[in-house]
Write a protein that holds these residues in place. Structure first.
Motif, PDB file in Angstrom:
ATOM      1  N   SER A  51       0.837  -1.197   0.000  1.00 47.37           N
ATOM      2  CA  SER A  51       0.000   0.000   0.000  1.00 47.37           C
ATOM      3  C   SER A  51       0.873   1.248   0.000  1.00 47.37           C
ATOM      4  N   ASP A  54      -2.341   5.169   3.719  1.00 45.44           N
ATOM      5  CA  ASP A  54      -3.169   4.630   4.802  1.00 45.44           C
ATOM      6  C   ASP A  54      -4.619   4.586   4.323  1.00 45.44           C
ATOM      7  N   GLY A  55      -5.323   3.487   4.598  1.00 51.07           N
ATOM      8  CA  GLY A  55      -6.717   3.392   4.174  1.00 51.07           C
ATOM      9  C   GLY A  55      -7.241   1.986   4.284  1.00 51.07           C
ATOM     10  N   TYR A  56      -7.925   1.544   3.214  1.00 55.56           N
ATOM     11  CA  TYR A  56      -8.573   0.246   3.222  1.00 55.56           C
ATOM     12  C   TYR A  56      -8.286  -0.467   1.904  1.00 55.56           C
ATOM     13  N   GLU A  72      -6.610  -6.428   9.494  1.00 51.88           N
ATOM     14  CA  GLU A  72      -5.677  -5.306   9.387  1.00 51.88           C
ATOM     15  C   GLU A  72      -4.350  -5.800   8.811  1.00 51.88           C
ATOM     16  N   ALA A  74      -0.372  -4.299   8.462  1.00 50.38           N
ATOM     17  CA  ALA A  74       0.611  -3.262   8.771  1.00 50.38           C
ATOM     18  C   ALA A  74       1.970  -3.712   8.261  1.00 50.38           C
ATOM     19  N   ARG A  90      -8.201  -3.070   6.876  1.00 45.63           N
ATOM     20  CA  ARG A  90      -7.526  -1.818   7.222  1.00 45.63           C
ATOM     21  C   ARG A  90      -6.044  -1.975   6.881  1.00 45.63           C
ATOM     22  N   PHE A  92      -2.059   0.049   6.149  1.00 44.85           N
ATOM     23  CA  PHE A  92      -1.210   1.206   6.410  1.00 44.85           C
ATOM     24  C   PHE A  92      -0.098   1.286   5.362  1.00 44.85           C
ATOM     25  N   THR A  93       0.461   2.478   5.209  1.00 46.97           N
ATOM     26  CA  THR A  93       1.494   2.700   4.203  1.00 46.97           C
ATOM     27  C   THR A  93       2.647   1.717   4.391  1.00 46.97           C
ATOM     28  N   VAL A 106      -8.387   5.432   0.245  1.00 44.67           N
ATOM     29  CA  VAL A 106      -7.668   6.211   1.253  1.00 44.67           C
ATOM     30  C   VAL A 106      -8.604   6.574   2.387  1.00 44.67           C
ATOM     31  N   GLN A 107      -8.018   6.680   3.594  1.00 52.30           N
ATOM     32  CA  GLN A 107      -8.853   6.864   4.776  1.00 52.30           C
ATOM     33  C   GLN A 107      -9.633   8.170   4.740  1.00 52.30           C
TER      34      GLN A 107
END
Length: 393
Positions: A51, A54-56, A72, A74, A90, A92-93, A106-107
């Motif tokens: 990714s 940050d987002g979905y 999630e 990460a 979920r 994250f970058t 994006v969130q």
């Protein structure tokens, strides 16, 4: 004796020796070296889709949602499952994209309602949006650094990410530096009338400090043929650099002392200002470069000859210094038969040449941030003309 043109002298100097043996240098010791061989990637980067935001993580075909939040992902802790229809994770970058997802919402464009995620904006416009695809930077086998390229901090980092812990480089160059002259005294010592603190040795060591060299300080040698001969013959180095005593006076004994020590002189006297009375040749298994004693002349000739020789022995693809362009701040007269390097300083976007260019004036050199290059027989130059410069900053 005719003066040797600068370019020819540089070419003949580099032809006196070949690059040194190859060894492996740990990454933290590779800075300043040149790559001795092409450095290829041992892995793909990134190794999988990641990714970029940050987002979905979602499947583009599931837009406009809503989506069921099931986990999630990460960086370093990827989601191990895969997405089903209408599901999201979920993310994250820098985190790995889960199987079944091909873009990131994006969130800022998402609204969470418990475990239900709703589109609250335009959303990703296409599959692959906000995703760093596998191999985006490089693929396994790609050449990251070409042979002969300098190992800069960025290239060392690139090699590390490419899977390398050590890199092929030429071994460090051993340089012996000798100052000659009965008038010289160690820096910081009390000097009498007619005596002078020795500055060329420390200047040359500083000038070479960013290069992969080991400096051997031979100290100050007296103007005695036997003493010079013995010191030169005993110097075990890839490059022997002498300063002073290379001209034609009765006390200029460097050339005869080198010959007495078994050196063969390839050339002597270059069409260069400052720096005409320099010499180069072979001694033992190494190269000898005799620089003038005046500090400015020693600095210029070391910049044009010693540094390129070190780069050549270290395997540099382009060992000679590169000239830039600048706008002239005042008029210059026509040049004579020698290539000229004038101490200058940039002020308000233009280069201004120092009024006095005497080769003994070290303070002028210390204030300069570039040298203006003038070809032999160059015509007069006017304010605003473009000139070539050698950057010292």
């Amino acid at each position: 004796m005719a003066l040797l043109p600068l370019a020819e002298a540089q070419a003949r100097l580099l032809a006196l020796a070949s690059p040194l043996a190859i060894e492996q240098a740990p990454l933290h010791q590779a800075a300043g070296h040149w790559a001795a061989e092409p450095i290829a990637a041992l892995r793909t980067q990134p190794s999988r889709n990641l990714s970029a935001m940050d987002g979905y993580a979602i499947a583009h075909t599931d837009l406009p949602g809503p989506f069921d939040l099931i986990g999630e992902s990460a960086a370093g802790r990827p989601y191990v499952g895969s997405l089903g229809p209408g599901e999201t994770v979920r993310i994250f970058t820098g985190a790995a994209m889960p199987a079944g997802a091909d873009c990131v919402l994006v969130q800022e464009e998402a609204r969470a309602d418990g475990k239900r995620i709703h589109l609250d904006g335009e959303g990703p416009g296409n599959p692959g949006r906000n995703v760093r695809r596998a191999g985006l930077d490089f693929d396994e086998g790609d050449v990251l650094v070409d042979a002969g390229e300098r190992l800069t901090p960025a290239r060392i980092a690139l090699a590390a990410v490419g899977g390398h812990a050590a890199l092929p480089v030429r071994r460090r160059v051993r340089i012996a530096i000798a100052a000659t002259g009965d008038e010289l005294r160690p820096a910081g010592a009390t000097v009498g009338d007619g005596e002078l603190p020795e500055s060329n040795g420390v200047m040359l060591s500083a000038l070479l400090a960013d290069l992969p060299v080991d400096v051997i300080d031979l100290g100050i040698l007296p103007d005695r043929l036997e003493a010079l001969r013995d010191a030169f013959a005993g110097a075990e180095a890839d490059i022997l650099v002498t300063t002073g005593g290379a001209s034609v006076g009765d006390h200029d004994l460097v050339r005869p002392a080198l010959e007495a020590a078994g050196a063969s002189i390839d050339f002597w006297r270059v069409a260069l200002r400052p720096g005409k009375p320099m010499l180069a040749g072979r001694i033992g298994d190494g190269v000898v470069v005799g620089l003038p004693g005046n500090p400015v002349s020693a600095f210029v000739t070391a910049t044009l000859f010693v540094r390129p020789l070190v780069a050549h022995l270290s395997g540099a693809a382009d060992p000679l210094p590169t000239l830039g362009e600048a706008v002239l701040g005042e008029a210059l007269p026509a040049n004579g038969e020698r290539t000229d390097y004038l101490r200058a300083r940039r002020i308000d976007g233009r280069v201004h040449v120092a009024a006095i260019q005497d080769s003994s004036m070290l303070r002028t050199l210390a204030r300069a941030d570039c040298l203006v290059h003038r070809d032999p027989h160059a015509p007069p130059a006017s304010v605003g003309d473009s000139v070539r410069i050698l950057d010292l900053a």
